[in-house]
Design a protein around this motif. Structure first.
Motif, short mmCIF file in Angstrom:
data_model
loop_
_atom_site.label_atom_id
_atom_site.label_comp_id
_atom_site.label_asym_id
_atom_site.label_seq_id
_atom_site.Cartn_x
_atom_site.Cartn_y
_atom_site.Cartn_z
N ILE A 288 0.81 -1.25 0.10
CA ILE A 288 -0.18 -0.12 0.04
C ILE A 288 0.93 1.28 0.04
CG2 ILE A 288 -1.72 1.36 1.24
CD1 ILE A 288 -2.86 -1.42 2.18
N LEU A 289 1.95 1.32 0.77
CA LEU A 289 2.94 2.43 1.02
C LEU A 289 3.36 2.52 -0.56
CD1 LEU A 289 4.58 4.44 2.42
CD2 LEU A 289 6.35 2.63 2.82
N SER A 290 3.85 1.39 -1.30
CA SER A 290 4.60 1.37 -2.36
C SER A 290 3.62 2.01 -3.64
CB SER A 290 5.08 0.16 -2.88
OG SER A 290 5.84 -0.37 -1.87
N ARG A 291 2.45 1.71 -3.44
CA ARG A 291 1.40 2.40 -4.40
C ARG A 291 1.22 3.89 -4.28
NH1 ARG A 291 -0.74 0.12 -8.74
NH2 ARG A 291 -2.77 0.84 -8.29
N VAL A 292 1.58 4.47 -2.99
CA VAL A 292 1.54 6.07 -2.59
C VAL A 292 2.79 6.47 -3.71
CG1 VAL A 292 1.50 7.87 -1.24
CG2 VAL A 292 0.34 5.75 -0.70
N ILE A 293 3.88 5.79 -3.59
CA ILE A 293 5.23 6.30 -4.08
C ILE A 293 4.94 6.11 -5.50
CG2 ILE A 293 7.60 5.97 -4.10
CD1 ILE A 293 7.30 4.42 -1.21
N MET A 294 4.45 5.11 -5.84
CA MET A 294 4.40 4.78 -7.45
C MET A 294 3.44 6.00 -7.87
SD MET A 294 6.48 2.80 -8.87
CE MET A 294 5.92 3.52 -10.37
N GLY A 295 2.30 6.39 -7.08
CA GLY A 295 1.42 7.39 -7.60
C GLY A 295 2.36 8.67 -7.52
N ILE A 296 2.99 9.01 -6.54
CA ILE A 296 3.91 10.25 -6.77
C ILE A 296 4.75 10.27 -8.03
CG2 ILE A 296 5.63 11.55 -5.67
CD1 ILE A 296 4.59 10.40 -2.67
N TYR A 297 5.37 8.99 -8.23
CA TYR A 297 6.33 9.17 -9.41
C TYR A 297 5.36 9.39 -10.70
CZ TYR A 297 8.82 6.89 -13.21
OH TYR A 297 9.51 6.64 -14.39
N ALA A 298 4.18 8.69 -10.76
CA ALA A 298 3.18 8.75 -12.07
C ALA A 298 2.67 10.13 -11.94
CB ALA A 298 2.11 7.85 -11.58
N GLY A 299 2.67 10.90 -11.00
CA GLY A 299 1.96 12.19 -10.84
C GLY A 299 2.98 13.27 -11.42
N LEU A 300 4.23 13.18 -11.08
CA LEU A 300 5.35 13.93 -11.65
C LEU A 300 5.46 13.48 -13.05
CD1 LEU A 300 7.94 13.78 -8.62
CD2 LEU A 300 7.11 15.75 -9.95
N ALA A 301 5.52 12.40 -13.45
CA ALA A 301 5.97 11.85 -14.88
C ALA A 301 4.87 12.16 -15.62
CB ALA A 301 5.94 10.46 -14.64
N SER A 302 3.40 12.19 -15.32
CA SER A 302 2.51 12.60 -16.41
C SER A 302 2.44 13.96 -16.74
CB SER A 302 1.08 12.11 -15.83
OG SER A 302 0.96 12.79 -14.59
N ASN A 303 3.01 14.93 -15.74
CA ASN A 303 3.31 16.16 -16.18
C ASN A 303 4.40 16.55 -16.71
OD1 ASN A 303 0.40 17.32 -15.10
ND2 ASN A 303 1.14 16.32 -13.10
N VAL A 304 5.59 16.15 -16.28
CA VAL A 304 7.13 16.76 -16.61
C VAL A 304 7.32 16.06 -18.23
CG1 VAL A 304 9.49 16.80 -16.12
CG2 VAL A 304 7.58 16.66 -14.16
N VAL A 305 7.04 15.01 -18.46
CA VAL A 305 7.35 14.49 -19.74
C VAL A 305 6.75 15.16 -20.83
CG1 VAL A 305 7.48 12.52 -21.31
CG2 VAL A 305 7.86 12.10 -18.93
N PRO A 306 5.33 15.48 -20.93
CA PRO A 306 4.72 16.24 -22.00
C PRO A 306 5.43 17.92 -21.98
CG PRO A 306 3.08 15.21 -20.83
CD PRO A 306 4.31 15.02 -19.89
N MET A 307 5.57 18.42 -20.89
CA MET A 307 6.31 19.55 -20.71
C MET A 307 7.56 19.69 -21.27
SD MET A 307 7.25 21.83 -17.27
CE MET A 307 6.04 21.34 -16.44
N PHE A 308 8.44 18.57 -20.98
CA PHE A 308 9.77 18.58 -21.27
C PHE A 308 9.96 18.36 -22.91
CE2 PHE A 308 13.77 15.19 -21.67
CZ PHE A 308 14.67 16.14 -21.65
#
Length: 519
Positions: free
Chosen positions: A137-157
């Motif tokens: 469950i903790l890892s799912r939160v960490i993976m979510g933080i990762y995906a939240g950053l990735a989903s925004n930063v990659v299109p911007m980059f």
């Protein structure tokens, strides 16, 4: 200088537009999308297939610790936490976008972000050995933080690196890799591969591999030239990065366009989320992004995937073969998103948004009818399968990929990180809400819940039709002028500027009028 500038720019554009997809640009797009966006998709669907085996593990672990079996209500709670912590983490990840991309750069943020993914992958992969479900469950939160950053930063980059004639196509690449991630997770999650009692920890842990590859390769690629010039003020590094990306030494036109953007933003400074929300000059851009992001998530894409298995079973597909049907839907999703990469520059963003949401709207309406009549009319169950496929096609060509492209295009450098933060937060909050509310909606309304999604799609279509402009093939400054007219700001200043300073090229003023009339 006045009209020559326009001729020169258009001739440069015509010559350059053919050879602008350089090997380096393609590699940057592939590495950043594979290393980041791919995991977003992978983790969306990775726990669907092994769910029964993971729940058994939760039960067994609890029993071994306490000596009593787990209460079914508690098990449901733990499982819904496992599922919903991912979009909640995504929301927190989106809130980190603004400080990270402004301080560490776009590339730097992606590299730092990989550490989240690798840590979560190790924790999830070893959770069975460690006999702890809390870690999942903790890892799912960490993976979510990762995906939240990735989903925004990659299109911007990628949006900041692309030439204007390829910005749409390259902007759809992250979404293509998200759908690829979903498909790969579905394939590896088949019972015969890793979707079984022994294989699920490996299935969850595999998500770290693309991150590791990105961590090793991405440092050798250039940072976003816009970030280097406008935010770091380092003209030499920006020029070198741009020359590498374009594969030629003559990048003066693009450097000049970036300088213009830099000048126009000097007075405004960097936008925080609060100043973005209160600044009149960006009002319609902000509303447009919020509407498109809400439309994207609240149009019921999660619900259609959730219902798909049952729809196919009611059409007579054997329950053992439903998992292969799910994989085939995932494959349609990938193929249609790949098509969007190739048609977004010819048809334009507006057309794809309208067509995509239109297909979703119609298929939701027909699906409601088909699901209600399938017990009385035998062929209705086949019609519902067609609706699911049409819905997936509509979402893949427009509703899924284009809103992220539009955030990059509708905002200038100073406001873009804050805009991605707002858009990303809306995206993940709506995702979380649908996950939470849909089961209750489905229990209360049954097939009629698709009528709500139909209405949301229709409302989004109406808004896009009247408000959202076409941004294809325009520079960020040109798009900014179109939106300035919509916001009823700057136009007056521009006219005065043209009278006071004859050095402003006349074609800019003309272009502005043409662009405005396009609305």
């Amino acid at each position: 200088m006045k009209l020559e500038g326009e001729k020169q720019e258009s001739s440069d554009y015509n010559e350059g537009s053919k050879g602008k997809m350089t090997l380096l640009l393609a590699l940057v797009a592939l590495i950043s999308a594979f290393g980041s966006s791919f995991q977003y998709g992978y983790n969306v669907s990775v726990i669907n297939s092994p769910a029964p085996y993971m729940q058994d593990f939760y039960n067994q672990t609890y029993f071994n610790r306490s000596g009593v079996p787990m209460d079914s209500g508690f098990q449901t709670l733990l499982w819904s936490l496992t599922v919903s912590m991912y979009p909640l983490g995504g929301f927190f990840g989106s809130l980190m976008v603004w400080p990270l991309v402004n301080n560490c750069g776009r590339k730097g943020t992606l590299l730092i972000n990989n550490l989240f993914s690798i840590a979560a992958a190790i924790l999830m992969g070893t959770s069975e050995l460690a006999k702890t479900f809390e870690v999942i469950i903790l890892s799912r939160v960490i993976m979510g933080i990762y995906a939240g950053l990735a989903s925004n930063v990659v299109p911007m980059f990628l949006g900041e690196m692309s030439p204007k004639n390829l910005r749409g196509a390259i902007g759809v690449v992250p979404q293509l890799f998200i759908t690829l991630g979903i498909l790969v997770a579905q394939i590896l999650g088949l019972n015969s591969i890793l979707g079984n009692a022994k294989g699920w920890p490996v299935l969850l842990g595999l998500t770290g591999i693309p991150s590791l590859i990105q961590l090793l390769i991405l440092p050798f690629f250039p940072e976003s030239p816009r970030y280097l010039l406008i935010q770091k003020g380092n003209e030499e590094q920006a020029r070198q990065a741009l020359q590498k990306l374009r594969g030629c030494d003559d990048v003066d036109d693009e450097m000049e366009e970036m300088r213009q953007e830099d000048q126009s933003e000097k007075e405004e400074g960097h936008f925080s989320v609060l100043s973005l929300c209160t600044f009149r000059g960006l009002r319609w851009q902000l509303i447009s992004i919020v509407v498109m992001m809400m439309g994207q998530q609240l149009s019921g894409v999660n619900a259609v995937f959730y219902y798909a298995d049952r729809i196919f079973q009611s059409a007579g597909v054997d329950s053992n073969n439903v998992q292969y049907v799910t994989v085939s839907i995932g494959a349609i999703n990938v193929v249609m998103t790949l098509l969007a990469v190739f048609i977004v520059e010819s048809l334009g963003r507006r057309m794809l948004l309208l067509a995509g949401f239109g297909l979703c709207c119609v298929s939701c309406a027909v699906l409601t009818l088909a699901l209600n009549l399938q017990t009385t009319v035998s062929w209705m169950s086949y019609l519902s399968i067609v609706c699911v496929i049409v819905y997936i096609i509509g979402h893949a060509i427009g509703a899924s990929p284009i809103p992220f492209v539009m955030i990059t295009e509708m905002f200038l450098q100073s406001s873009r990180p804050a805009a991605f933060m707002v858009g990303g937060s809306v995206h993940w909050l709506c995702n979380f809400t649908v996950g939470l509310v849909f089961l209750y909606m489905e229990a209360g309304l049954g097939p009629y819940s698709f009528l709500i999604f139909c209405a949301i799609c229709l409302a989004t279509i109406v808004y896009i039709f009247f408000i959202v402009p076409e941004t294809k093939n325009k520079t960020f400054m040109e798009i900014n002028r179109i939106m300035a007219k919509r916001n009823k700001v700057e136009i007056q200043e521009d006219k005065e500027e043209c009278e006071d300073f004859p050095t402003v090229p006349r074609w800019q003023a003309e272009k502005k009028e043409i662009s405005s009339s396009e609305l």
